[in-house]
Design an enzyme around this catalytic site. Structure first.
Site, PDB file in Angstrom:
ATOM      1  N   ASP A  74      45.295  47.018  32.408  1.00 50.68           N
ATOM      2  CA  ASP A  74      45.147  45.641  32.859  1.00 50.68           C
ATOM      3  C   ASP A  74      45.890  45.476  34.177  1.00 50.68           C
ATOM      4  O   ASP A  74      46.845  46.201  34.449  1.00 50.68           O
ATOM      5  CB  ASP A  74      45.673  44.642  31.825  1.00 50.68           C
ATOM      6  CG  ASP A  74      45.120  43.245  32.105  1.00 50.68           C
ATOM      7  OD1 ASP A  74      44.000  42.954  31.659  1.00 50.68           O
ATOM      8  OD2 ASP A  74      45.783  42.486  32.819  1.00 50.68           O
TER       9      ASP A  74
ATOM     10  N   TYR B 285      48.522  34.340  38.971  1.00 53.32           N
ATOM     11  CA  TYR B 285      49.014  34.295  37.582  1.00 53.32           C
ATOM     12  C   TYR B 285      50.523  34.058  37.536  1.00 53.32           C
ATOM     13  O   TYR B 285      51.027  33.291  36.710  1.00 53.32           O
ATOM     14  CB  TYR B 285      48.694  35.604  36.854  1.00 53.32           C
ATOM     15  CG  TYR B 285      47.250  35.728  36.418  1.00 53.32           C
ATOM     16  CD1 TYR B 285      46.718  34.885  35.453  1.00 53.32           C
ATOM     17  CD2 TYR B 285      46.416  36.701  36.956  1.00 53.32           C
ATOM     18  CE1 TYR B 285      45.400  35.006  35.037  1.00 53.32           C
ATOM     19  CE2 TYR B 285      45.090  36.831  36.550  1.00 53.32           C
ATOM     20  CZ  TYR B 285      44.595  35.972  35.590  1.00 53.32           C
ATOM     21  OH  TYR B 285      43.288  36.090  35.188  1.00 53.32           O
TER      22      TYR B 285
ATOM     23  N   ARG C 199      41.338  48.360  18.127  1.00 59.82           N
ATOM     24  CA  ARG C 199      42.304  47.394  18.598  1.00 59.82           C
ATOM     25  C   ARG C 199      42.734  46.395  17.520  1.00 59.82           C
ATOM     26  O   ARG C 199      43.298  45.357  17.839  1.00 59.82           O
ATOM     27  CB  ARG C 199      41.739  46.606  19.789  1.00 59.82           C
ATOM     28  CG  ARG C 199      41.837  47.251  21.173  1.00 59.82           C
ATOM     29  CD  ARG C 199      43.255  47.293  21.769  1.00 59.82           C
ATOM     30  NE  ARG C 199      44.153  46.282  21.253  1.00 59.82           N
ATOM     31  CZ  ARG C 199      44.194  45.025  21.666  1.00 59.82           C
ATOM     32  NH1 ARG C 199      43.406  44.613  22.608  1.00 59.82           N
ATOM     33  NH2 ARG C 199      45.040  44.186  21.144  1.00 59.82           N
TER      34      ARG C 199
ATOM     35  N   ARG D 180      35.867  44.178  24.244  1.00 60.64           N
ATOM     36  CA  ARG D 180      35.479  43.526  23.000  1.00 60.64           C
ATOM     37  C   ARG D 180      33.994  43.450  22.731  1.00 60.64           C
ATOM     38  O   ARG D 180      33.588  43.079  21.635  1.00 60.64           O
ATOM     39  CB  ARG D 180      36.107  42.140  22.929  1.00 60.64           C
ATOM     40  CG  ARG D 180      37.575  42.227  22.586  1.00 60.64           C
ATOM     41  CD  ARG D 180      38.242  40.907  22.703  1.00 60.64           C
ATOM     42  NE  ARG D 180      38.135  40.418  24.074  1.00 60.64           N
ATOM     43  CZ  ARG D 180      38.678  39.298  24.500  1.00 60.64           C
ATOM     44  NH1 ARG D 180      39.328  38.530  23.672  1.00 60.64           N
ATOM     45  NH2 ARG D 180      38.558  38.941  25.759  1.00 60.64           N
TER      46      ARG D 180
HETATM   47  O1  CP3 Z   1      36.536  48.098  31.043  1.00 61.33           O
HETATM   48  C1  CP3 Z   1      37.292  47.746  31.964  1.00 61.33           C
HETATM   49  O2  CP3 Z   1      36.942  47.035  32.928  1.00 61.33           O
HETATM   50  C2  CP3 Z   1      38.692  48.343  31.979  1.00 61.33           C
HETATM   51  C3  CP3 Z   1      39.779  47.588  31.660  1.00 61.33           C
HETATM   52  C4  CP3 Z   1      40.186  46.281  32.312  1.00 61.33           C
HETATM   53  C5  CP3 Z   1      40.767  45.242  31.539  1.00 61.33           C
HETATM   54  N1  CP3 Z   1      41.210  44.273  32.390  1.00 61.33           N
HETATM   55  C6  CP3 Z   1      40.882  45.264  30.079  1.00 61.33           C
HETATM   56  C7  CP3 Z   1      41.103  44.003  29.363  1.00 61.33           C
HETATM   57  C8  CP3 Z   1      40.223  45.879  33.638  1.00 61.33           C
HETATM   58  C9  CP3 Z   1      39.689  46.593  34.857  1.00 61.33           C
HETATM   59  C10 CP3 Z   1      40.887  44.617  33.669  1.00 61.33           C
HETATM   60  C11 CP3 Z   1      41.191  43.914  34.911  1.00 61.33           C
HETATM   61  C12 CP3 Z   1      41.601  42.514  34.850  1.00 61.33           C
HETATM   62  N2  CP3 Z   1      42.461  41.910  33.976  1.00 61.33           N
HETATM   63  C13 CP3 Z   1      41.206  41.552  35.802  1.00 61.33           C
HETATM   64  C14 CP3 Z   1      40.311  41.825  36.970  1.00 61.33           C
HETATM   65  C15 CP3 Z   1      38.904  41.875  36.558  1.00 61.33           C
HETATM   66  C16 CP3 Z   1      38.252  40.572  36.251  1.00 61.33           C
HETATM   67  O3  CP3 Z   1      37.816  40.411  35.106  1.00 61.33           O
HETATM   68  O4  CP3 Z   1      38.175  39.715  37.128  1.00 61.33           O
HETATM   69  C17 CP3 Z   1      41.824  40.327  35.451  1.00 61.33           C
HETATM   70  C18 CP3 Z   1      41.652  39.013  36.166  1.00 61.33           C
HETATM   71  C19 CP3 Z   1      42.625  40.577  34.300  1.00 61.33           C
HETATM   72  C20 CP3 Z   1      43.509  39.620  33.570  1.00 61.33           C
HETATM   73  C21 CP3 Z   1      43.003  39.475  32.190  1.00 61.33           C
HETATM   74  N3  CP3 Z   1      43.278  40.371  31.175  1.00 61.33           N
HETATM   75  C22 CP3 Z   1      42.120  38.493  31.674  1.00 61.33           C
HETATM   76  C23 CP3 Z   1      41.580  37.323  32.450  1.00 61.33           C
HETATM   77  C24 CP3 Z   1      41.869  38.834  30.338  1.00 61.33           C
HETATM   78  C25 CP3 Z   1      40.934  38.165  29.383  1.00 61.33           C
HETATM   79  C26 CP3 Z   1      41.604  37.348  28.349  1.00 61.33           C
HETATM   80  C27 CP3 Z   1      40.695  37.182  27.137  1.00 61.33           C
HETATM   81  O5  CP3 Z   1      41.145  37.594  26.065  1.00 61.33           O
HETATM   82  O6  CP3 Z   1      39.595  36.682  27.284  1.00 61.33           O
HETATM   83  C28 CP3 Z   1      42.605  39.995  30.042  1.00 61.33           C
HETATM   84  C29 CP3 Z   1      42.629  40.733  28.771  1.00 61.33           C
HETATM   85  C30 CP3 Z   1      41.855  41.999  28.753  1.00 61.33           C
HETATM   86  N4  CP3 Z   1      41.875  42.938  29.731  1.00 61.33           N
HETATM   87  C31 CP3 Z   1      41.050  42.459  27.690  1.00 61.33           C
HETATM   88  C32 CP3 Z   1      40.573  43.728  28.059  1.00 61.33           C
HETATM   89  C33 CP3 Z   1      39.718  44.662  27.247  1.00 61.33           C
HETATM   90  C34 CP3 Z   1      40.807  41.735  26.372  1.00 61.33           C
HETATM   91  C35 CP3 Z   1      42.028  41.897  25.532  1.00 61.33           C
HETATM   92  C36 CP3 Z   1      41.765  42.146  24.090  1.00 61.33           C
HETATM   93  O7  CP3 Z   1      40.984  43.054  23.747  1.00 61.33           O
HETATM   94  O8  CP3 Z   1      42.389  41.451  23.276  1.00 61.33           O
END
Ligand code: CP3
Length: 355
Positions: free
Chosen positions: A68, A155, A32, A23
């Site tokens: 994810d 989770y 998106r 984002r």
């Molecule tokens: O650029 C990158 O790093 C590649 C993609 C990636 C995403 N999630 C995309 C994502 C990776 C490697 C992850 C890993 C992930 N997901 C982790 C481990 C890394 C870390 O941050 O500690 C964890 C804990 C998650 C679980 C998760 N998914 C969370 C906590 C969130 C955030 C929620 C929010 O909206 O703030 C997500 C959603 C997420 N994963 C988004 C993205 C781009 C945002 C979703 C959106 O665009 O609506």
């Protein structure tokens, strides 16, 4: 990037960022605007295009696959959603031993059987990276990734994000056999997800144990690390392509200062360090000469240019203590970070030469 992860020191320190795709980029928000996060992860054309966006814009030295950590759980049929601004949310949190028994009865092989879209997205991405590599004159690898069993379990048993992961930390002691069953099963599921990306063409893998820093070192060692080791073993046991001697594997967590040596004891090549521990201190703590990855505080992306540049230089200098250094943030790119500040960090890293 690959050579640095395996222990060489290229003249220019390679750099990528956790959450570089996402984002913080207007081009991501444009793509998106429709559909859910999970739908985007399982749409090969969309996922591969999002993966490429930060590579084109920032000139980073690796792509991280857009997906994810909960995607493999969705693939095996667990009802999970990614709530915008919150994170993974499960409709049926695992509250009882019977819930856990029913979950671990699901065949982990379903990740591969139903993971065609993931393999397709990886294939499309590596083809696009190869074209861009020709333009840039250097190979740009794709990093595959998976969540570690503890972070996924945190989770699953909580049902969503939590501050202290109390439900998971409680289960470790309240019902040790159920905890072992759950984390062993998660190792199979998430390990296959990582291996799937590598078989489809990713050149490196990272295991994210984002919430492991909430554990005591004793609990981490006895009740969490074995499942992470088992997950990594899936990637490690894959046959290597012609001409490749070793697959680089990275292990990362947040707030892990007290467990760095334990995390480093897995069969890995690089250890990701968050911003709380300077890299030279981390090197002294791990007692093993691994490549270190990290660790600019994401908050520095908002600092005035001279402050940010000085912080990047300080990290590059501290990184000299390790056999090799891959520059990254200490955690993910915040959603409201200025993309130009991220690009500027890449230039600062690439322009730096060790004296
Ligand atoms: O650029 C990158 O790093 C590649 C993609 C990636 C995403 N999630 C995309 C994502 C990776 C490697 C992850 C890993 C992930 N997901 C982790 C481990 C890394 C870390 O941050 O500690 C964890 C804990 C998650 C679980 C998760 N998914 C969370 C906590 C969130 C955030 C929620 C929010 O909206 O703030 C997500 C959603 C997420 N994963 C988004 C993205 C781009 C945002 C979703 C959106 O665009 O609506």
């Amino acid at each position: 990037m690959v050579r640095a992860l395996l222990g060489d020191r290229p003249e220019i320190t390679p750099v990528w960022f956790m959450r570089q795709a996402g984002r913080s980029l207007p081009e991501y928000r444009a793509l998106r605007s429709r559909g859910t996060m999970l739908e985007a992860c399982l749409d090969p054309a969309l996922a591969s295009e999002i993966t490429m966006q930060p590579v084109r814009r920032h000139g980073v030295d690796a792509a991280i696959f857009f997906s994810d950590i909960i995607v493999p759980l969705a693939l095996v049929g667990i009802d999970v959603e990614i709530a915008p601004g919150r994170g993974p949310v499960f409709s049926k949190p695992l509250r009882t031993a019977a819930d856990i028994a029913a979950t671990v009865a699901i065949d982990p092989a379903l990740v591969v059987e139903r993971g065609g879209a993931v393999a397709d997205a990886v294939g499309r991405t590596t083809a696009m990276l190869a074209d861009l590599s020709d333009e840039r004159g250097e190979p740009i690898p794709l990093i595959g990734f998976a969540g570690a069993p503890f972070t996924l379990a945190a989770y699953l048993v909580e049902g969503g994000p939590s501050k202290d992961h109390m439900a998971a930390r409680r289960l470790i002691h309240e019902d040790a056999p159920a905890w072992r069953d759950l984390t062993s099963w998660l190792a199979e599921v998430t390990g296959r997800f990582l291996a799937l990306q590598i078989e489809a063409g990713a050149s490196a893998g990272q295991l994210f144990d984002s919430w492991a820093g909430g554990l005591s070192p004793a609990d981490y060692r006895s009740s969490v690390l074995p499942a992470s080791v088992a997950a990594l073993a899936h990637a490690r046991s894959l046959p290597l392509p012609e001409g490749v001697d070793r697959l680089p594997l990275v292990h990362f967590g947040v707030g892990t200062g007290e467990i760095l040596a334990d995390m480093a004891s897995a069969d890995i090549d690089a250890l990701g360090v968050d911003y709380r521990v300077p890299l030279d201190v981390a090197r002294a703590r791990i007692g093993r000469d691994l490549t270190l990855q990290g660790n600019l505080d994401p908050a520095m992306l908002y600092a005035p240019e001279p402050v940010r540049t000085a912080a990047v230089h300080e990290i590059l200098t501290a990184g000299r203590a390790a056999r090799a250094h891959v520059f990254n943030l200490g955690h993910g790119v915040p959603m409201d970070a200025d993309p130009d500040a991220i690009s500027a960090v890449v230039r600062t890293v690439h322009d730096w030469r060790a004296r």
